[in-house]
Scaffold this motif. Sequence first.
Motif, PDB file in Angstrom:
ATOM      1  N   UNK B 209      11.296  10.457  -2.117  1.00  0.00           N
ATOM      2  CA  UNK B 209      10.847   9.112  -1.761  1.00  0.00           C
ATOM      3  C   UNK B 209      12.000   8.161  -1.436  1.00  0.00           C
ATOM      4  N   UNK B 210      13.224   8.651  -1.600  1.00  0.00           N
ATOM      5  CA  UNK B 210      14.350   7.765  -1.355  1.00  0.00           C
ATOM      6  C   UNK B 210      14.773   7.861   0.096  1.00  0.00           C
ATOM      7  N   UNK B 211      15.245   6.721   0.611  1.00  0.00           N
ATOM      8  CA  UNK B 211      15.756   6.688   1.972  1.00  0.00           C
ATOM      9  C   UNK B 211      17.091   7.407   2.048  1.00  0.00           C
ATOM     10  N   UNK B 212      17.362   7.942   3.210  1.00  0.00           N
ATOM     11  CA  UNK B 212      18.594   8.710   3.396  1.00  0.00           C
ATOM     12  C   UNK B 212      19.343   8.115   4.579  1.00  0.00           C
ATOM     13  N   UNK B 213      20.611   7.795   4.364  1.00  0.00           N
ATOM     14  CA  UNK B 213      21.413   7.295   5.480  1.00  0.00           C
ATOM     15  C   UNK B 213      22.275   8.457   5.950  1.00  0.00           C
ATOM     16  N   UNK B 214      21.944   8.988   7.089  1.00  0.00           N
ATOM     17  CA  UNK B 214      22.692  10.124   7.631  1.00  0.00           C
ATOM     18  C   UNK B 214      23.775   9.589   8.553  1.00  0.00           C
ATOM     19  N   UNK B 215      25.028   9.917   8.235  1.00  0.00           N
ATOM     20  CA  UNK B 215      26.152   9.460   9.048  1.00  0.00           C
ATOM     21  C   UNK B 215      26.760  10.714   9.682  1.00  0.00           C
ATOM     22  N   UNK B 216      26.460  10.907  10.951  1.00  0.00           N
ATOM     23  CA  UNK B 216      26.844  12.160  11.608  1.00  0.00           C
ATOM     24  C   UNK B 216      27.966  11.886  12.600  1.00  0.00           C
ATOM     25  N   UNK B 217      29.108  12.564  12.445  1.00  0.00           N
ATOM     26  CA  UNK B 217      30.172  12.337  13.437  1.00  0.00           C
ATOM     27  C   UNK B 217      29.800  12.926  14.786  1.00  0.00           C
ATOM     28  N   UNK B 218      30.202  12.252  15.834  1.00  0.00           N
ATOM     29  CA  UNK B 218      29.911  12.735  17.184  1.00  0.00           C
ATOM     30  C   UNK B 218      30.641  14.043  17.476  1.00  0.00           C
ATOM     31  N   UNK B 219      31.702  14.317  16.701  1.00  0.00           N
ATOM     32  CA  UNK B 219      32.432  15.561  16.930  1.00  0.00           C
ATOM     33  C   UNK B 219      31.648  16.791  16.511  1.00  0.00           C
ATOM     34  N   UNK B 220      30.562  16.602  15.755  1.00  0.00           N
ATOM     35  CA  UNK B 220      29.785  17.747  15.292  1.00  0.00           C
ATOM     36  C   UNK B 220      28.665  18.138  16.249  1.00  0.00           C
ATOM     37  N   UNK B 221      28.460  17.367  17.301  1.00  0.00           N
ATOM     38  CA  UNK B 221      27.385  17.698  18.227  1.00  0.00           C
ATOM     39  C   UNK B 221      27.842  18.817  19.153  1.00  0.00           C
ATOM     40  N   UNK B 222      26.979  19.794  19.386  1.00  0.00           N
ATOM     41  CA  UNK B 222      27.331  20.919  20.242  1.00  0.00           C
ATOM     42  C   UNK B 222      26.485  20.878  21.506  1.00  0.00           C
ATOM     43  N   UNK B 223      27.059  21.454  22.568  1.00  0.00           N
ATOM     44  CA  UNK B 223      26.441  21.358  23.886  1.00  0.00           C
ATOM     45  C   UNK B 223      25.429  22.458  24.105  1.00  0.00           C
TER      46      UNK B 223
END
Lengths: 338, 289
Positions: B209-223
């Motif tokens: 029930x708790x909110x989650x703040x996801x902080x994702x670096x742009x370097x982890x995105x794959x093409x």
Amino acid sequence: MLTLPIINLFSLPLILGTMITMSSSSWLMAWMGLEMNLMGFIPLISTHSNKRASEASLKYFLIQTIASSTFLFSFLLSSSFSIIQFTMMTPWMIPFMVILTLSVKLGAAPFHMWLPTVAEGLSWTNCLILMSWQKMAPLSIISMIFPKNPLIIIIATLSAISGSMGGLNQTSLRKILAFSSISHMAWMLSSMLISKMLWLFYIFIYSIIISSIILCFAPFNMLHINQVSTNQNKKLNSLITINLLSLGGLPPFLGFLPKWLIMFYLLQMNMFLMVSILIISTLINLYYYTRISYSSLLLINSNNKWMKTKTPPLTKQLPLSMISLFGLITSMLTFTLL
Amino acid sequence: MKNSPLFKALSKKFSAPLLVVPIRGSFWERDIKGPRYRKKTERNYLDDMKYGIKELKNEVQLWKEEMSEKFQYDPKVYMPDDSEIVWTFDTKEKLNQWVCTSDSDNKDGFSHCDLTLSKNKKGLFSGFLDCRVPKDGQIKESGYCNIRCLRARKSFKRDSFFDWQMFTHLILRIRGDGRSYMLNLTTTGYFDVMWHDIYNYILFTRGGPYWQVAKIPFSKFFLSSKGRIQDKQDPIPLDKITNIGITCAGKTPGPFQLEIDYIGVHFDGNHTEEFAYEMYNVPSFIVGV
């Protein structure tokens, strides 16, 4: 991938092409030198590892080939009127066409829109070659054939205005330097109204300053304004500031000298409007140069204790920046002593 | 490639291909939607003109705002630990900027989904994921639902990009149901080979029930392109982002819901990673890699 054999192979036509153009005595050899230069530069910039670089190199290739082919067409058209040289019989449109096509190759306004987007896609070294060496060949053709054409005044004015106004709204460093190169193009073109050799002096000093700037940005992989402002290396920040102020033509630095000469001789020729437009555009350029460096020197002063990054020593950056810092004073002293 | 941890992690949940198409002889594509999904609409010119005149007023207003911002000549420079909230989901007008699609819309399956306003005034992406395959003869696997924002645009319906070059992380405040969702950052290029370039990241949600703040670096995105992860990887071009989307897909059928508070971008001054995946470049004379 840019390996050393590729650099060795293709830097030869890159350099020789410009040399051929600058020392040519016929139109065809001048055009051939331009093409050779292009053929040498394209493999250096089109790396397959980066999608953005290959798109930028494709755009560069298309623009340069269109300009080269139109340049070929325009001088062939001139030779249909008079075989040897320009005479009073040739219509005015042909020098017009030649200068316009060469300004496309240079990235002078009103054909400057490709330069920021292409510069954004290239690596720092290729950006340096694009902004310094690639300007030499077309400028040499203009200075040899049409140094005092009225069209040059129009192109110089437009370049000054668009280079200064365009760079104001940018935050990417390569785009800022591309717009500054457009406004420096204005100074180089207006120097052709004075003499045939002054533009060489200007581009030589411009190349020194811009290589010292890029040498400060490239090893630290700085591509954006906020990366410069959050940089904690104080020596680097001061070097960047010195070089940017020199590029803007501020007096105690070297960048003031060529601008001073051009202003002096243009004023002697009573071209007051031209000089005022050039000075105002330089002032606007100086605003966005100082915007890059002032926040690192004056506003932000945080040092993280827990983050230890090894910054490389500034052995390469220091000599060139010292030329920017002391060049003006030493050159003036030598002139007075001689 | 097949032994890499990335491939193993992804092949568990999303195994390509989803449908069988005839072999193509060239990379050239006529339009972005493809032959299977191209819709033929008959256009009534009079209606188009009336619609155009109605839109003109809005577009002129947008253009005036654009010009006034352009001539202010004061681009915002973000400092470390600055964030910018790009999308919130407070009102229905903000939800209209997102397009909700499922496989049943494309006649690829039987899932359905919706983006509504939850009772806490947050966006609620919910629906039912159905993995039954329609008896088409072409489709092998099914079951996907997606929300995607409308493309960034300038006045007069011109396409634009989100310029996030000054940021390092994507932040989302979400409350999921334990499923893993795929974040998609579309970077549609100019040329047709780049039309389907999407940078993905798998977002794991906690069911609580708790909110989650996801902080994702742009370097982890794959093409990936058209759903297939590319061999030659590239860091995301942050100045060429056209859309952002969230996909729910997988092999576990059932209801799903994801509550979203905001999506934003963040600049972390200490983040030095350029790209999380293979960055080494092999010389071109080495074949097969």
